[in-house]
Every structure is written in structure tokens, then in C-alpha cells.
Design an enzyme around this catalytic site. Structure first.
Site, PDB file in Angstrom:
ATOM      1  N   HIS A 236     -21.622 -30.980  -2.200  1.00 26.03           N
ATOM      2  CA  HIS A 236     -22.186 -32.332  -2.181  1.00 26.03           C
ATOM      3  C   HIS A 236     -21.156 -33.384  -2.596  1.00 26.03           C
ATOM      4  O   HIS A 236     -21.448 -34.336  -3.315  1.00 26.03           O
ATOM      5  CB  HIS A 236     -23.425 -32.416  -3.076  1.00 26.03           C
ATOM      6  CG  HIS A 236     -24.462 -33.379  -2.577  1.00 26.03           C
ATOM      7  ND1 HIS A 236     -25.468 -33.002  -1.730  1.00 26.03           N
ATOM      8  CD2 HIS A 236     -24.641 -34.713  -2.775  1.00 26.03           C
ATOM      9  CE1 HIS A 236     -26.231 -34.045  -1.445  1.00 26.03           C
ATOM     10  NE2 HIS A 236     -25.737 -35.102  -2.058  1.00 26.03           N
ATOM     11  N   GLY A 268     -16.053 -31.923   2.420  1.00 31.59           N
ATOM     12  CA  GLY A 268     -15.410 -31.960   1.116  1.00 31.59           C
ATOM     13  C   GLY A 268     -13.916 -32.200   1.163  1.00 31.59           C
ATOM     14  O   GLY A 268     -13.148 -31.285   1.478  1.00 31.59           O
TER      15      GLY A 268
END
Length: 340
Positions: A236, A268
Site C-alpha cells: 500500500h 511500490g
């Protein structure tokens, strides 16, 4: 309009929320959640970028890969390249509000489509944001993917049914949103899911289901077991748990665990087309891009998003030429060295 101009405009519009640093590495914004930073020390955000920087490409120029094919098959949809805009919401409380939620999502969705790819739309503590995203995807004939927060199952299934009405390419859940501070602050209950709960959600729809937030081989195997058709290897963006591993570091072992059984996407720390190449070489089928898209949207609306994506596409194309890769399937571990 060029990238420097887009970044300059975004820096002004996002003042106090994002510095639009020369290198988006999570250092300056550590702990700024809400905002654009990583949780607490920001180490999870920072390690995503740091570990990806430890992957090096092998330069090769004696070959016939002169015009690489970047086409990416995403379920039943053909994309021009393997980069998808990640589901991001919260223009007001994370990005400063210079764009309304609708303006941000509209720029992300339409800027992505104009570049030859698609966007995922997100869910948040503000219940109207998911509705806004669904309405915008309806305007483009469902060419995108709604991603739902891990609310209670009845609420998740209700949002799945709303998605079905616009016939999107797929639907999914960012299960890594289970610990989001922004959700908790707004009194919206989210949390982990059991295997049985996930099976109930996946079986409630005929749409391909994507499970975002997988960081271990064990949970990748569980995603296959519950019937998901794709996973997103994601922490996340480092926004939910400090000191996690990087997505680049865990990707190869996840690839090994479920190779050929499920589509593997990853996000990411991806900041360039070369970074996209690295993730594909480490085992991903495609990638999601988050923070760079935000900068593009705030700095140039739809055109800014397209500029960011097209720049990454061109960088990926060039990287494929200079490593001898004719197509995406040619990008594998033999094309890189890893310094960890």
C-alpha cells in the site's frame, strides 16, 4: 507541456501535502499520513524505492530486438503497455484538494485511456468517492477496474454489484487497506478477511477478481485458492505498516509460488520505465503506478497523466531495445542482476 512544467505546477498546487521532490523516495514526507508519505518512519515507502534501485539491467546491443512489442493482455482487454494507473482516492485529505475528487479520477481515467492503458478507481472513507469513480468509468464504457476497501462483506458485495452495472474489465479489493488510518479517522470499519469471507465475495460476481495487497507466497497461494484471477503485490505504498519488506524483494518468491496460476501485478516505488522493466524481470506480468500519476494529474490534469504514462512507456521501450527484449515475455531474470 513537459514533465518539469507538470512537476512545477503540481508542487504549487500540492503545497503542504507533497513536495514533488526530485526523487520521490519517501524521505521528506516520512510519517505524513494523511498526506502522501509513508507510515511512521516511512521505512516501507523508502525501502520500495531503495530495493528497486539495487536491481541493475544488463546492457546488450548485439541482437535483432529493434522494435519491441509492449502489448499487454489484461484479461480480455489489450493494453498498449503493461502499466496501469493505481487506485488512489482522497484528493482533499491526502493531496490538498486543488482538484476535486471527480477531477482527479477523471484525469486519471481519461489520461490513462488516451495513453493506451486503463486506470483502477478507488474507494475511501468518503462514500461518495467510489460512486464518483463508478460514474466516470460508466462514461468510458467500463474501461477500468473498481477496487473496493475491505469493509464488512455486505458492503463489499453491494459495491461489487454497483460495479457490475457498468461492466468493467474486472473488480477487486485492496485488502492491504485493512489498517488505513484515513479510514479509521472517518469511522469506516475495515479489516482483514478470512478465507471464507473472501470466497463469499469472489463467488458473488462473474467478473475477474483482483486481490491487491499480497506480500507473501502463502497469501498468494490463498488468493489462488479463493478464486481470484489476479493479485497485486503491494504494501500500500508503505502507508499502512512501518518496516515491511519491499515489493521488489518479495516479488520473485511470490512468482515462484503461483507462477502460471494467477496474473501477478505489482506496485511500490516504480518511478520510470526502467523500473517497470525491473519489476517485469523480477516476475510481474504488469505494474501499477500511483504517486507519479498524482503528480501528473495535479500538474497537468488528463494531459499530465498521459505525459507521465507515455514517458514511462518510452523508457520501457528503450530499455527493451538495450537489453535485447523483443516482447514482454522476453523480459526475465536473465536480463538483470540483483545487488541484495
Amino acid at each position: 507541456m513537459d514533465l518539469k512544467e507538470v512537476q512545477s505546477v503540481a508542487r504549487e498546487k500540492m503545497k503542504g501535502y507533497c513536495r514533488v521532490c526530485p526523487v520521490c523516495n519517501g524521505v521528506a514526507c516520512a510519517g505524513e499520513v494523511p498526506g502522501m508519505g509513508g507510515s511512521l518512519t516511512g521505512s516501507s515507502f523508502k525501502i520500495n524505492v531503495e530495493d528497486l534501485n539495487k536491481v541493475k539491467l544488463k546492457l546488450k546491443t548485439i541482437h535483432d530486438a529493434k522494435n519491441p512489442n509492449l502489448n499487454f493482455k489484461f484479461f480480455d482487454t489489450n493494453l498498449d503497455f503493461p502499466i496501469i494507473t493505481a487506485p488512489i482516492t482522497g484528493s482533499v485529505f491526502n493531496m490538498g484538494g486543488a482538484l476535486t475528487e471527480r477531477e482527479y479520477v477523471d484525469s486519471a481515467v481519461n489520461g490513462s485511456i488516451s495513453s493506451g492503458t486503463i486506470a483502477m478507481i478507488g474507494d475511501s472513507a468518503d462514500l461518495t468517492m467510489y460512486e464518483e469513480g463508478i460514474n466516470i468509468l460508466k462514461e468510458v464504457n467500463g474501461k477500468g477496474v473498481p477496487i473496493i476497501k475491505p469493509r464488512e462483506n455486505p458492503s463489499v458485495i453491494q459495491n461489487v454489484k454497483k460495479a457490475e452495472k457498468i461492466n468493467p474489465i474486472a473488480v477487486g479489493m485492496d485488502i492491504d487497506g485493512a489498517g488505513l488510518v484515513t479510514m479509521a479517522l472517518k469511522g469506516q470499519p475495515v479489516g482483514p478477511k478470512t478465507i471464507e469471507e473472501l470466497k463469499e465475495i469472489v463467488s458473488s460476481t462473474n467478473l475477474p477478481f483482483i486481490l491487491k495487497g499480497i506480500m507473501t507466497p502463502e497469501e498468494a497461494k490463498l488468493a489462488v485458492e479463493i478464486g481470484a484471477k489476479a493479485i497485486v503485490v503491494s504494501n500500500h505504498g508503505g502507508r499502512i505498516l512501518d518496516h515491511t519488506q519491499s515489493t521488489a524483494r518479495v516479488l520473485p518468491e511470490i512468482k515462484e509460488a503461483v507462477d502460471g496460476q494467477i496474473m501477478i501485478l505489482v506496485d511500490g516505488g516504480i518511478r520510470s520505465g526502467v523500473d517497470v522493466f525491473k519489476m517485469l524481470a523480477l516476475g510481474a506480468d504488469g505494474v501499477l503506478i500511483g504517486r507519479p500519476i498524482v503528480i501528473g494529474a495535479f500538474g497537468g490534469y488528463k494531459e499530465g497523466v498521459s505525459l507521465v504514462l507515455n514517458n514511462m512507456k518510452n523508457e520501457l521501450y528503450q530499455a527493451m531495445i538495450l537489453t535485447g527484449c523483443k516482447d514482454l515475455a522476453s523480459i526475465d531474470r536473465s536480463k538483470i542482476s540483483v545487488e541484495w
